[in-house]
Design a protein around this motif. Structure first.
Motif, PDB file in Angstrom:
ATOM      1  N   MET A  29       0.680  -1.072   0.044  1.00 36.07           N
ATOM      2  CA  MET A  29      -0.077   0.029   0.046  1.00 36.07           C
ATOM      3  C   MET A  29       0.733   1.191  -0.008  1.00 36.07           C
ATOM      4  SD  MET A  29      -3.170  -1.365   0.409  1.00 36.07           S
ATOM      5  CE  MET A  29      -4.265  -0.326   1.107  1.00 36.07           C
ATOM      6  N   ASN A  44     -11.657   6.649   1.263  1.00 29.71           N
ATOM      7  CA  ASN A  44     -11.380   5.107   1.089  1.00 29.71           C
ATOM      8  C   ASN A  44     -12.485   4.731  -0.153  1.00 29.71           C
ATOM      9  OD1 ASN A  44     -13.709   3.923   2.461  1.00 29.71           O
ATOM     10  ND2 ASN A  44     -13.015   5.153   4.264  1.00 29.71           N
ATOM     11  N   SER A  53      -8.207   0.173   1.314  1.00 32.42           N
ATOM     12  CA  SER A  53      -7.956   1.532   1.574  1.00 32.42           C
ATOM     13  C   SER A  53      -8.724   1.935   3.064  1.00 32.42           C
ATOM     14  CB  SER A  53      -8.420   2.598   0.698  1.00 32.42           C
ATOM     15  OG  SER A  53      -9.846   2.339   0.176  1.00 32.42           O
ATOM     16  N   THR A 104     -12.633   2.367  -5.777  1.00 29.05           N
ATOM     17  CA  THR A 104     -11.413   3.341  -5.846  1.00 29.05           C
ATOM     18  C   THR A 104     -11.509   4.433  -6.750  1.00 29.05           C
ATOM     19  OG1 THR A 104     -10.248   1.020  -4.944  1.00 29.05           O
ATOM     20  CG2 THR A 104      -8.881   2.874  -5.988  1.00 29.05           C
ATOM     21  N   MET A 149      -5.299   9.295   1.088  1.00 32.02           N
ATOM     22  CA  MET A 149      -5.909   8.010   1.004  1.00 32.02           C
ATOM     23  C   MET A 149      -4.558   6.835   1.152  1.00 32.02           C
ATOM     24  SD  MET A 149      -8.454   6.514  -1.973  1.00 32.02           S
ATOM     25  CE  MET A 149      -7.311   6.657  -3.389  1.00 32.02           C
ATOM     26  N   CYS A 150      -5.029   5.705   1.549  1.00 35.61           N
ATOM     27  CA  CYS A 150      -3.964   4.797   1.673  1.00 35.61           C
ATOM     28  C   CYS A 150      -4.543   3.542   0.721  1.00 35.61           C
ATOM     29  CB  CYS A 150      -3.747   4.211   3.235  1.00 35.61           C
ATOM     30  SG  CYS A 150      -2.440   2.929   3.362  1.00 35.61           S
ATOM     31  N   ASP A 151      -3.746   3.497  -0.008  1.00 37.34           N
ATOM     32  CA  ASP A 151      -4.333   2.475  -1.654  1.00 37.34           C
ATOM     33  C   ASP A 151      -3.201   1.660  -1.915  1.00 37.34           C
ATOM     34  OD1 ASP A 151      -6.218   1.156  -2.586  1.00 37.34           O
ATOM     35  OD2 ASP A 151      -6.834   2.764  -4.053  1.00 37.34           O
TER      36      ASP A 151
END
Length: 324
Positions: free
Chosen positions: A122, A153, A160, A183, A198-200
């Protein structure tokens, strides 16, 4: 009586073996429980392109999105156990038991496990107008803007969402989580500056980072990545969040009761696909790491998922985010 039982058992084994010998005689459907164009969909299409050669039959993709991946998983759990309806799912297989009060299947009981495919790192990314240009500056900005931070998310139970929960709980900084229906729309609003962070998955962020459309601050793995577009990014662990290590894995599942000879054939085709140079190249370009250890075997795959259920359950329960 014993002779009759033995005869029945032998007949069943012979029938299953004969069935597997001809399998597949029609297209196999990979059910992807997320929208087309998303990270899991990309993995599924790459794998299907490669695995169909080893399997000797056509593989088609069916996107059954909704409810954090549980709609697609439910469809496969209730499908005929004949090897023609297969689930390709990610970490939601391990997190849904804690997220959903009324889950329509039991992750460890209602599926046959085929094998793990890959692990996807990620990346922590921000809108292009965010003042912070590196993680140290981001941390200062987060502390200076408590109560005003929006964290996007792709929906409840998405990769996410999970990464964001762990990031917040580790930092002990509350942020307003903004769920989207996938997403794609989340990334669009991040690029447009409507949300902050965002954490993706790298499968979805690498192209945007390369194009300078978002700011990238760190990766979530224990070690830095070798991918050219991401190798300059520090890990969250080395940036001060000790022990922070999140990867989003993907695996293959069949309905409970699928004949073992069919499962063996699917597993063999998967193992062949995971060694294909073109597939390896595609995964590497996205920052994904193809699994080469024992988790490609059904029993070890299942043990891994059980461990992941135990890992994510407390994080989700502590956050108090549930769905019916």
């Amino acid at each position: 009586m014993k002779r009759l039982l033995m005869a029945a058992a032998v007949a069943a084994l012979t029938s299953g073996a004969a069935y597997a010998q001809d399998y597949p005689t029609k297209p196999v459907t990979f059910v992807v429980p997320f929208a087309a164009g998303g990270p899991t969909d990309k993995v599924a299409r790459d794998l299907a392109d490669t695995m169909r050669k080893a399997l000797g039959g056509q593989i088609i993709i069916e996107n059954v999105a909704g409810a954090g991946g549980t709609l697609g998983a439910t469809k496969v759990a209730k499908a005929a156990p004949d090897g023609y309806t297969i689930l390709l799912a990610h970490v939601a297989m391990a997190t849904s038991p804690a997220l959903y009060r009324n889950l329509q299947y039991k992750t460890l009981e209602d599926f046959e496990y085929i094998g793990l495919i890959n692990e996807v790192p990620m990346t922590l990314i921000g809108r292009p107008t965010l003042p912070a240009n590196n993680y140290a500056e981001l941390l200062k900005w987060l502390n200076d803007n408590k109560g005003k931070i929006n964290l996007a998310n792709a929906g409840l139970g998405s990769a996410s969402h999970l990464c964001g929960l762990l990031f917040m709980s580790t930092l002990k900084i509350d942020m307003t989580t903004v769920p989207y229906k996938g997403t794609g729309p989340a990334m669009t609003d991040l690029i447009g500056g409507q949300v902050d962070l965002m954490c993706d998955q790298t499968t979805n962020t690498t192209t945007q980072i390369e194009g300078g459309k978002v700011k990238a601050y760190a990766v979530t793995t224990a070690k830095r990545l070798a991918t050219p577009a991401l190798k300059h990014l520090p890990t969250l662990d080395e940036s001060g969040l000790k022990g922070f290590n999140v990867t989003i894995w993907h695996g293959l599942y069949a309905p409970k009761g699928t004949p073992k000879p069919v499962l063996d054939k699917l597993n063999a085709a998967l193992k062949t696909a995971l060694k294909d140079p073109e597939f390896l190249k595609r995964q590497e370009s996205l920052g994904a790491v193809v699994v080469t250890d024992n988790r490609v075997n059904p029993a070890d795959h299942k043990k891994f998922v059980e461990a992941e259920i135990n890992k994510w359950g407390p994080v989700i329960k502590a956050a108090g985010q549930y769905a019916d």
